[in-house]
Write a protein that holds these residues in place. Sequence first.
Motif, PDB file in Angstrom:
ATOM      1  N   ARG A 164       0.837  -1.205   0.000  1.00  0.00           N
ATOM      2  CA  ARG A 164       0.000   0.000   0.000  1.00  0.00           C
ATOM      3  C   ARG A 164       0.867   1.248   0.000  1.00  0.00           C
ATOM      4  O   ARG A 164       0.431   2.309  -0.452  1.00  0.00           O
ATOM      5  N   ILE A 165       2.082   1.140   0.545  1.00  0.00           N
ATOM      6  CA  ILE A 165       3.027   2.252   0.546  1.00  0.00           C
ATOM      7  C   ILE A 165       4.400   1.713   0.159  1.00  0.00           C
ATOM      8  O   ILE A 165       4.672   0.510   0.289  1.00  0.00           O
ATOM      9  N   THR A 166       5.259   2.614  -0.316  1.00  0.00           N
ATOM     10  CA  THR A 166       6.623   2.230  -0.672  1.00  0.00           C
ATOM     11  C   THR A 166       7.506   2.262   0.574  1.00  0.00           C
ATOM     12  O   THR A 166       7.126   2.815   1.618  1.00  0.00           O
ATOM     13  N   ARG A 167       8.701   1.712   0.445  1.00  0.00           N
ATOM     14  CA  ARG A 167       9.641   1.741   1.564  1.00  0.00           C
ATOM     15  C   ARG A 167      10.095   3.181   1.863  1.00  0.00           C
ATOM     16  O   ARG A 167      10.347   3.527   3.012  1.00  0.00           O
ATOM     17  N   THR A 168      10.173   3.975   0.820  1.00  0.00           N
ATOM     18  CA  THR A 168      10.526   5.380   1.024  1.00  0.00           C
ATOM     19  C   THR A 168       9.454   6.096   1.836  1.00  0.00           C
ATOM     20  O   THR A 168       9.752   6.875   2.753  1.00  0.00           O
ATOM     21  N   GLN A 169       8.197   5.833   1.499  1.00  0.00           N
ATOM     22  CA  GLN A 169       7.094   6.421   2.257  1.00  0.00           C
ATOM     23  C   GLN A 169       7.105   5.921   3.701  1.00  0.00           C
ATOM     24  O   GLN A 169       6.817   6.687   4.632  1.00  0.00           O
ATOM     25  N   ALA A 170       7.439   4.647   3.878  1.00  0.00           N
ATOM     26  CA  ALA A 170       7.494   4.081   5.227  1.00  0.00           C
ATOM     27  C   ALA A 170       8.560   4.786   6.057  1.00  0.00           C
ATOM     28  O   ALA A 170       8.347   5.114   7.239  1.00  0.00           O
ATOM     29  N   THR A 171       9.720   5.028   5.449  1.00  0.00           N
ATOM     30  CA  THR A 171      10.800   5.723   6.154  1.00  0.00           C
ATOM     31  C   THR A 171      10.366   7.130   6.561  1.00  0.00           C
ATOM     32  O   THR A 171      10.630   7.585   7.679  1.00  0.00           O
ATOM     33  N   GLN A 172       9.676   7.820   5.640  1.00  0.00           N
ATOM     34  CA  GLN A 172       9.226   9.174   5.947  1.00  0.00           C
ATOM     35  C   GLN A 172       8.173   9.172   7.049  1.00  0.00           C
ATOM     36  O   GLN A 172       8.153  10.063   7.918  1.00  0.00           O
ATOM     37  N   LEU A 173       7.285   8.182   7.039  1.00  0.00           N
ATOM     38  CA  LEU A 173       6.274   8.078   8.094  1.00  0.00           C
ATOM     39  C   LEU A 173       6.936   7.869   9.450  1.00  0.00           C
ATOM     40  O   LEU A 173       6.522   8.479  10.454  1.00  0.00           O
ATOM     41  N   ARG A 174       7.944   7.031   9.511  1.00  0.00           N
ATOM     42  CA  ARG A 174       8.662   6.813  10.779  1.00  0.00           C
ATOM     43  C   ARG A 174       9.321   8.097  11.254  1.00  0.00           C
ATOM     44  O   ARG A 174       9.304   8.426  12.448  1.00  0.00           O
ATOM     45  N   THR A 175       9.932   8.821  10.308  1.00  0.00           N
ATOM     46  CA  THR A 175      10.584  10.089  10.655  1.00  0.00           C
ATOM     47  C   THR A 175       9.575  11.091  11.188  1.00  0.00           C
ATOM     48  O   THR A 175       9.811  11.774  12.198  1.00  0.00           O
ATOM     49  N   ASP A 176       8.437  11.196  10.515  1.00  0.00           N
ATOM     50  CA  ASP A 176       7.403  12.153  10.935  1.00  0.00           C
ATOM     51  C   ASP A 176       6.793  11.757  12.277  1.00  0.00           C
ATOM     52  O   ASP A 176       6.425  12.633  13.077  1.00  0.00           O
ATOM     53  N   TYR A 177       6.675  10.451  12.520  1.00  0.00           N
ATOM     54  CA  TYR A 177       6.129  10.013  13.811  1.00  0.00           C
ATOM     55  C   TYR A 177       7.107  10.349  14.932  1.00  0.00           C
ATOM     56  O   TYR A 177       6.694  10.784  16.018  1.00  0.00           O
ATOM     57  N   GLN A 178       8.399  10.172  14.674  1.00  0.00           N
ATOM     58  CA  GLN A 178       9.400  10.531  15.677  1.00  0.00           C
ATOM     59  C   GLN A 178       9.354  12.030  15.967  1.00  0.00           C
ATOM     60  O   GLN A 178       9.487  12.460  17.125  1.00  0.00           O
ATOM     61  N   ALA A 179       9.155  12.831  14.925  1.00  0.00           N
ATOM     62  CA  ALA A 179       9.035  14.277  15.122  1.00  0.00           C
ATOM     63  C   ALA A 179       7.812  14.614  15.979  1.00  0.00           C
ATOM     64  O   ALA A 179       7.846  15.543  16.801  1.00  0.00           O
ATOM     65  N   LEU A 180       6.756  13.844  15.793  1.00  0.00           N
ATOM     66  CA  LEU A 180       5.540  14.067  16.584  1.00  0.00           C
ATOM     67  C   LEU A 180       5.771  13.697  18.052  1.00  0.00           C
ATOM     68  O   LEU A 180       5.250  14.358  18.956  1.00  0.00           O
ATOM     69  N   ILE A 181       6.545  12.654  18.296  1.00  0.00           N
ATOM     70  CA  ILE A 181       6.896  12.291  19.679  1.00  0.00           C
ATOM     71  C   ILE A 181       7.685  13.418  20.335  1.00  0.00           C
ATOM     72  O   ILE A 181       7.453  13.779  21.500  1.00  0.00           O
TER      73      ILE A 181
END
Length: 292
Positions: A164-181
């Motif tokens: 449903r998402i690419t690995r690049t998108q997955a990496t960006q989602l992890r980065t954005d979630y860390q920023a939210l933390i």
Amino acid sequence: MKKITRLAPIATSALLILSAGAAQAQSTNNQTNQDRLGAIVGTLFGDRLGLSAMDQAWLRAERPLRTGQTQFNSRVDQGVRSGSISSSASTRLRADYDGLVRLETQYAADGRFSANERADLNARYSALIQTLDAGAPGYADTDAVAQGRADFESRINAAVNARRITRTQATQLRTDYQALIQLEARYLADGSISANERADLDTRLDALDARLGDGPATTPPATPRARLTELETSLAAAERSGSVTRADAADIRVEMGDLVRLEAAFGKYSASADERSYLDRRIQDLQARVRR
């Protein structure tokens, strides 16, 4: 008449002995007797003695907290709908009530509720109801984003595996979630999270969920152009209310103009997922600046 007179002291002594024995037995089983007496009195005269309905139910060995759980959850849901309780606070309220029901079950294991157990349940229940009535202040002041990281990681992995998402998108989602933390940690630095700060975190979490795309089927997300149009409306309102200065509003409009042109350019050719993700993040950043 004389025989009666001689027997009187003996009868009196016997009564004193019996009374002393009864007093000693009562002292030994004082708590048990009080509980039994309370059950009888509560059943017969509960309302007239000012006992609550829950006390009377406990004295009948019933479990009113378990029975009332649906009603409590309905009140919590009503508070969320009205905006008086945040969604994160509602989760904690339900969890606390669940714990109260478990404690009630534990106390009921021997078939009765002692006076101390009833007092404990009453105190805990009253405190929880007061918290609910007050809008659950402080209940949202938890690191809910940080605590949800493991679950979000699992959802990302599942989305990658399902393509449903690419690995690049997955990496960006992890980065954005860390920023939210990290943002949540900054909000908590003064010891609490305000309603506006919690709303900001919830909005950002919703945006991440939408990008992940593993939720139930709902109304399709708004297009970037529609979001930019809505952003202009929100910015105008924020400028009128004074929550955004004219200088800041001017800067935001300059960036919005860039994004409008970028969105138009993307429409002329098949933009990649990374390009769409970049545009999405830029719009989210502007939305956050307007909300602040």
